[in-house]
Design a protein around this motif. Structure first.
Motif, PDB file in Angstrom:
ATOM      1  N   GLY A 163       0.749  -1.226  -0.023  1.00  0.00           N
ATOM      2  CA  GLY A 163       0.064   0.004   0.031  1.00  0.00           C
ATOM      3  C   GLY A 163       0.806   1.280   0.061  1.00  0.00           C
ATOM      4  N   THR A 164       2.036   1.227  -0.756  1.00  0.00           N
ATOM      5  CA  THR A 164       2.752   2.404  -0.605  1.00  0.00           C
ATOM      6  C   THR A 164       2.500   3.197  -1.969  1.00  0.00           C
ATOM      7  OG1 THR A 164       4.839   1.236   0.495  1.00  0.00           O
ATOM      8  CG2 THR A 164       5.275   3.071  -0.958  1.00  0.00           C
ATOM      9  N   LYS A 165       2.387   4.419  -1.520  1.00  0.00           N
ATOM     10  CA  LYS A 165       2.201   5.728  -2.372  1.00  0.00           C
ATOM     11  C   LYS A 165       2.579   6.983  -1.789  1.00  0.00           C
ATOM     12  CE  LYS A 165      -0.654   7.265   0.750  1.00  0.00           C
ATOM     13  NZ  LYS A 165       0.036   6.444   1.444  1.00  0.00           N
ATOM     14  N   ARG A 166       2.960   7.722  -2.822  1.00  0.00           N
ATOM     15  CA  ARG A 166       3.479   9.291  -2.222  1.00  0.00           C
ATOM     16  C   ARG A 166       2.295  10.337  -2.389  1.00  0.00           C
ATOM     17  NH1 ARG A 166       5.150  14.131  -4.037  1.00  0.00           N
ATOM     18  NH2 ARG A 166       5.462  13.280  -6.283  1.00  0.00           N
ATOM     19  N   ARG A 167       2.017  10.267  -3.778  1.00  0.00           N
ATOM     20  CA  ARG A 167       0.792  11.407  -3.948  1.00  0.00           C
ATOM     21  C   ARG A 167      -0.573  10.488  -3.827  1.00  0.00           C
ATOM     22  NH1 ARG A 167       1.705  13.507  -9.612  1.00  0.00           N
ATOM     23  NH2 ARG A 167      -0.109  14.552  -9.267  1.00  0.00           N
ATOM     24  N   ILE A 168      -1.547  11.306  -3.484  1.00  0.00           N
ATOM     25  CA  ILE A 168      -2.976  10.757  -3.660  1.00  0.00           C
ATOM     26  C   ILE A 168      -3.781  11.501  -4.496  1.00  0.00           C
ATOM     27  CG2 ILE A 168      -4.853  10.590  -2.190  1.00  0.00           C
ATOM     28  CD1 ILE A 168      -3.450  10.195   0.488  1.00  0.00           C
ATOM     29  N   THR A 169      -4.137  11.047  -5.699  1.00  0.00           N
ATOM     30  CA  THR A 169      -4.703  11.519  -6.741  1.00  0.00           C
ATOM     31  C   THR A 169      -6.040  11.244  -7.072  1.00  0.00           C
ATOM     32  OG1 THR A 169      -3.797   9.885  -8.584  1.00  0.00           O
ATOM     33  CG2 THR A 169      -2.251  11.733  -7.846  1.00  0.00           C
ATOM     34  N   VAL A 170      -6.453  10.255  -6.366  1.00  0.00           N
ATOM     35  CA  VAL A 170      -7.868   9.521  -6.505  1.00  0.00           C
ATOM     36  C   VAL A 170      -8.685  10.576  -5.718  1.00  0.00           C
ATOM     37  CG1 VAL A 170      -7.187   7.193  -6.885  1.00  0.00           C
ATOM     38  CG2 VAL A 170      -7.713   8.013  -4.464  1.00  0.00           C
ATOM     39  N   GLN A 171      -9.953  10.804  -6.470  1.00  0.00           N
ATOM     40  CA  GLN A 171     -10.953  11.475  -6.052  1.00  0.00           C
ATOM     41  C   GLN A 171     -12.099  11.056  -5.416  1.00  0.00           C
ATOM     42  OE1 GLN A 171     -10.045  14.845  -5.487  1.00  0.00           O
ATOM     43  NE2 GLN A 171      -7.943  14.539  -6.402  1.00  0.00           N
ATOM     44  N   SER A 172     -12.472  11.192  -4.096  1.00  0.00           N
ATOM     45  CA  SER A 172     -13.761  10.556  -3.656  1.00  0.00           C
ATOM     46  C   SER A 172     -13.993  11.481  -2.388  1.00  0.00           C
ATOM     47  CB  SER A 172     -13.455   9.055  -3.371  1.00  0.00           C
ATOM     48  OG  SER A 172     -12.429   9.226  -2.258  1.00  0.00           O
ATOM     49  N   VAL A 173     -15.509  11.240  -1.845  1.00  0.00           N
ATOM     50  CA  VAL A 173     -15.699  11.695  -0.450  1.00  0.00           C
ATOM     51  C   VAL A 173     -14.792  11.252   0.403  1.00  0.00           C
ATOM     52  CG1 VAL A 173     -17.589  11.807   1.204  1.00  0.00           C
ATOM     53  CG2 VAL A 173     -18.066  11.899  -1.189  1.00  0.00           C
ATOM     54  N   SER A 174     -14.338   9.977   0.753  1.00  0.00           N
ATOM     55  CA  SER A 174     -13.463   9.620   1.507  1.00  0.00           C
ATOM     56  C   SER A 174     -12.275  10.299   1.641  1.00  0.00           C
ATOM     57  CB  SER A 174     -13.257   8.074   1.584  1.00  0.00           C
ATOM     58  OG  SER A 174     -14.611   7.363   1.798  1.00  0.00           O
ATOM     59  N   LYS A 175     -11.556  10.419   0.406  1.00  0.00           N
ATOM     60  CA  LYS A 175     -10.395  11.212   0.045  1.00  0.00           C
ATOM     61  C   LYS A 175     -10.594  12.739   0.803  1.00  0.00           C
ATOM     62  CE  LYS A 175      -6.975  13.577  -2.239  1.00  0.00           C
ATOM     63  NZ  LYS A 175      -7.213  14.921  -2.733  1.00  0.00           N
ATOM     64  N   THR A 176     -11.476  13.319   0.405  1.00  0.00           N
ATOM     65  CA  THR A 176     -11.744  14.697   0.943  1.00  0.00           C
ATOM     66  C   THR A 176     -11.687  14.735   2.487  1.00  0.00           C
ATOM     67  OG1 THR A 176     -13.151  15.271  -1.160  1.00  0.00           O
ATOM     68  CG2 THR A 176     -13.359  16.558   0.852  1.00  0.00           C
ATOM     69  N   ILE A 177     -12.469  13.901   3.139  1.00  0.00           N
ATOM     70  CA  ILE A 177     -12.595  13.926   4.516  1.00  0.00           C
ATOM     71  C   ILE A 177     -11.203  13.384   5.356  1.00  0.00           C
ATOM     72  CG2 ILE A 177     -13.455  12.761   6.496  1.00  0.00           C
ATOM     73  CD1 ILE A 177     -15.970  12.496   4.782  1.00  0.00           C
ATOM     74  N   GLY A 190      -3.880   3.971  -0.387  1.00  0.00           N
ATOM     75  CA  GLY A 190      -2.978   2.960  -1.049  1.00  0.00           C
ATOM     76  C   GLY A 190      -3.552   2.732  -2.388  1.00  0.00           C
ATOM     77  N   HIS A 191      -4.489   3.377  -3.004  1.00  0.00           N
ATOM     78  CA  HIS A 191      -5.213   3.054  -4.088  1.00  0.00           C
ATOM     79  C   HIS A 191      -4.343   2.387  -5.166  1.00  0.00           C
ATOM     80  CE1 HIS A 191      -7.617   3.403  -7.800  1.00  0.00           C
ATOM     81  NE2 HIS A 191      -8.713   3.343  -6.906  1.00  0.00           N
ATOM     82  N   PRO A 192      -4.743   1.259  -5.915  1.00  0.00           N
ATOM     83  CA  PRO A 192      -3.666   0.680  -7.035  1.00  0.00           C
ATOM     84  C   PRO A 192      -3.272   1.660  -7.872  1.00  0.00           C
ATOM     85  CG  PRO A 192      -5.637  -0.752  -6.424  1.00  0.00           C
ATOM     86  CD  PRO A 192      -5.611   0.483  -5.881  1.00  0.00           C
ATOM     87  N   THR A 193      -3.912   2.536  -8.291  1.00  0.00           N
ATOM     88  CA  THR A 193      -3.410   3.722  -9.146  1.00  0.00           C
ATOM     89  C   THR A 193      -2.394   4.549  -8.726  1.00  0.00           C
ATOM     90  OG1 THR A 193      -5.544   3.764 -10.276  1.00  0.00           O
ATOM     91  CG2 THR A 193      -4.219   5.766 -10.538  1.00  0.00           C
ATOM     92  N   ASP A 194      -2.521   4.732  -7.313  1.00  0.00           N
ATOM     93  CA  ASP A 194      -1.517   5.617  -6.906  1.00  0.00           C
ATOM     94  C   ASP A 194      -0.253   4.979  -6.627  1.00  0.00           C
ATOM     95  OD1 ASP A 194      -2.897   7.918  -6.975  1.00  0.00           O
ATOM     96  OD2 ASP A 194      -3.808   7.860  -5.058  1.00  0.00           O
TER      97      ASP A 194
END
Length: 297
Positions: free
Chosen positions: A143-157, A239-243
């Motif tokens: 689940g390693t990422k540096r940037r969080i680019t995915v957009q969602s309500v959970s991400k906003t909170i 740790g979204h797969p995209t990120d």
């Protein structure tokens, strides 16, 4: 449980790093160093009852060390207004000291296993100090990422409101991030470390905020050890797969092994950012696969 647990400490200049040693009854494999992520400590990898990836690997013959970063877990002193610690210190001092300590102790290459932000600071340390790479047999990233680019309500909170805004405000008030006290994390966080992570999460460039060292540029010439990245099917923010794949590309590791847990016909478990390391079924699937891969390196 086929291993014994004990604590040891690595003395650095003004503080001590705690290492939980998980020692097999019969050591047959190389040593393993495990590095945790933000607002947590080494307990993400083990329990006193013998559960977790660290315990599983120890039962497979690996001698395992689960580190607590400075200010966290049983490392001394704890994060407070009087004890701060930066991401730069962790990358440039603590991680090289941990790797060198175990390499010299066992006189053989070591394996590294990281969760979440622990993989970011490790990759930064290896890119900055490539001389460490020949001492490392493999690196596994969960689940390693540096940037969080995915957009969602959970991400906003979770990220925009709590981490990016509330976190710095709490640090200003208390002198550190009391995440454990306020029950939105497994451990507290030093003030400067939190501020450094906020900088990287929101920056397109992988540059050290302390001295402007360019990690993305250094990664181009890094002799990376064998690497395996794991993402979880239900990890929608941290740790979204995209990120995770974005971080792989940023570090020139886009051709490393990559697996999304919970998608195979043999293991349709909705793993998330934490359960990928704590769910009981993991030992029958990716824990087992990881151990066999590590033995082959």
């Amino acid at each position: 449980m086929k291993h014994q647990q004990s604590s040891t400490f690595l003395d650095l200049t003004h503080y001590q790093l705690h290492l939980r040693q998980l020692k097999p009854l019969h050591i047959s494999q190389a040593p393993v160093l495990m590095l945790h992520g933000a607002i947590e400590n080494g307990r993400i990898f083990y329990s006193h009852q013998g559960k977790g990836l660290g315990c599983f690997l120890a039962d497979q013959g690996f001698v395992v060390y689960c580190a607590d970063f400075a200010g966290r877990g049983k490392s001394q002193p704890s994060a407070s207004r009087d004890f701060d610690h930066s991401q730069h210190q962790l990358i440039c001092h603590d991680i090289p000291a941990l790797v060198e300590h175990l390499y010299q102790k066992y006189q053989q290459k070591i394996h590294l296993v990281c969760h979440s932000w622990g993989g970011v600071v490790l990759a930064a340390s290896l890119a900055r100090f490539p001389v460490l790479c020949p001492q490392i047999a493999s690196v596994s990233y969960f689940g390693t990422k540096r940037r969080i680019t995915v957009q969602s309500v959970s991400k906003t909170i979770q990220v925009n409101w709590i981490w990016n805004r509330l976190g710095p405000w709490l640090c200003q008030r208390y002198g550190y991030l009391p995440a454990k006290t306020l029950r939105f994390g497994a451990d507290n966080e030093p003030r400067q470390f939190l501020l450094d992570t906020v900088d990287w999460i929101n920056s397109e460039t992988f540059i050290d905020p302390t001295d402007q060292f360019d990690y993305a540029l250094a990664a181009q010439d890094c002799p990376w050890p064998a690497s395996w990245f794991f993402a979880a099917v239900n990890d929608q923010v941290l740790g979204h797969p995209t990120d995770v794949q974005l971080f792989m590309a940023e570090t020139q590791l886009q051709h490393a092994k990559f697996s999304v847990l919970g998608t195979s016909a043999e293991d349709l478990q909705p793993y998330d950012h934490i359960s990928m390391l704590t769910h009981p079924r993991a030992q029958h699937n990716h824990f087992k696969a990881l151990a066999e891969w590590m033995k082959s390196q």
